[in-house]
Design an enzyme around this catalytic site. Structure first.
Site, PDB file in Angstrom:
ATOM      1  N   GLY A  46       0.845  -1.181   0.000  1.00  0.00           N
ATOM      2  CA  GLY A  46       0.000   0.000   0.000  1.00  0.00           C
ATOM      3  C   GLY A  46       0.882   1.232   0.000  1.00  0.00           C
ATOM      4  N   GLN A  51       3.374   9.896   1.031  1.00  0.00           N
ATOM      5  CA  GLN A  51       4.640   9.148   1.050  1.00  0.00           C
ATOM      6  C   GLN A  51       5.499   9.410  -0.190  1.00  0.00           C
ATOM      7  OE1 GLN A  51       2.612   5.244   2.168  1.00  0.00           O
ATOM      8  NE2 GLN A  51       4.555   5.075   3.264  1.00  0.00           N
ATOM      9  N   CYS A  89       6.445   0.038   7.874  1.00  0.00           N
ATOM     10  CA  CYS A  89       6.058   1.156   7.023  1.00  0.00           C
ATOM     11  C   CYS A  89       7.240   1.561   6.157  1.00  0.00           C
ATOM     12  CB  CYS A  89       5.610   2.331   7.890  1.00  0.00           C
ATOM     13  SG  CYS A  89       5.134   3.785   6.931  1.00  0.00           S
ATOM     14  N   LEU A  90       6.983   1.778   4.876  1.00  0.00           N
ATOM     15  CA  LEU A  90       8.054   2.185   3.964  1.00  0.00           C
ATOM     16  C   LEU A  90       8.677   3.512   4.391  1.00  0.00           C
ATOM     17  CD1 LEU A  90       6.288   1.390   0.561  1.00  0.00           C
ATOM     18  CD2 LEU A  90       8.079   0.046   1.666  1.00  0.00           C
ATOM     19  N   HIS A 132      -3.941   1.431   7.753  1.00  0.00           N
ATOM     20  CA  HIS A 132      -2.591   2.005   7.705  1.00  0.00           C
ATOM     21  C   HIS A 132      -2.524   3.179   6.711  1.00  0.00           C
ATOM     22  CE1 HIS A 132       1.947   1.452   7.868  1.00  0.00           C
ATOM     23  NE2 HIS A 132       1.811   2.170   6.770  1.00  0.00           N
ATOM     24  N   GLU A 133      -3.074   2.970   5.508  1.00  0.00           N
ATOM     25  CA  GLU A 133      -2.958   4.010   4.474  1.00  0.00           C
ATOM     26  C   GLU A 133      -3.862   5.205   4.769  1.00  0.00           C
ATOM     27  OE1 GLU A 133      -0.417   3.587   2.844  1.00  0.00           O
ATOM     28  OE2 GLU A 133      -0.212   1.409   3.030  1.00  0.00           O
ATOM     29  N   HIS A 136      -2.200   7.401   7.099  1.00  0.00           N
ATOM     30  CA  HIS A 136      -1.173   8.240   6.461  1.00  0.00           C
ATOM     31  C   HIS A 136      -1.731   9.574   5.988  1.00  0.00           C
ATOM     32  CE1 HIS A 136       2.746   6.350   6.229  1.00  0.00           C
ATOM     33  NE2 HIS A 136       2.269   5.204   5.771  1.00  0.00           N
TER      34      HIS A 136
HETATM   35 ZN   LIG Z   1       3.176   3.406   5.919  1.00  0.00          ZN
END
Ligand SMILES: [Zn+2]
Length: 168
Positions: A46, A51, A89-90, A132-133, A136
């Site tokens: 995702g 991001q 998380c990226l 999660h997204e 963000h």
């Molecule tokens: Zn993340």
């Protein structure tokens, strides 16, 4: 399409409340294409627009073995139950932790065609990714749900193309 670098903490764009998309047009569809490509390049499941440095309410999700999809102006409309999940998380590379997420997550938003959709997920990676997204785009990171940063687990650099390695 373009692969864009993933913003990492402490980049302030990750902490902004992203703006609503006023109209779903070609520029938004281009953004979505770039987000999907960037998500796969980073082996995420995702990605949220902040991001890649774009403070707009757009998320993409690409479950393993499934077609990726995008949601514009997404919101969580209902959650029930709780369960522990392993999450990363990226934008916070090198760490993971056990987080409490909901068992059921129902989200709604617009497709890239501007159609309203509702997505229901239960006890799976999709439910976790939706929460999660959507966090963000509200400037929230999974580490904010932890009782303390001491529970973060340091992980080895992820193997390339390990699709479940990171949530996004
Ligand atoms: Zn993340």
């Amino acid at each position: 399409m373009a692969i864009l670098p993933i913003r990492r903490l402490p980049d302030p764009v990750l902490r902004e409340k992203a703006k609503r998309v006023p109209a779903v047009d070609a520029s938004i569809r281009r953004l979505i294409d770039d987000m999907i490509e960037s998500m796969y390049a980073a082996s995420g499941v995702g990605l949220a627009a902040p991001q890649i440095g774009v403070s707009l309410r757009v998320i993409v999700i690409g479950m393993p073995e499934e077609e990726p999809f995008a949601l514009i102006n997404p919101e969580i409309v209902k959650v029930t139950g709780e369960r522990p999940v392993d999450e990363g998380c990226l934008s916070v590379p090198g760490y993971r932790a056990e987080v409490t997420r909901h068992r059921v997550a129902i989200a709604r938003g617009l497709t890239p065609e501007g159609k309203e959709v509702r997505i229901k997920a239960r006890d799976d990676l999709l439910a976790q990714a939706l929460e999660h997204e959507i966090d963000h785009i509200n400037g929230i990171l999974y580490i904010d749900h932890l009782p303390s940063l001491d529970v973060l687990v340091k992980v080895e650099r992820a193997e390339p193309r390990a699709p479940r390695e990171r949530t996004g």
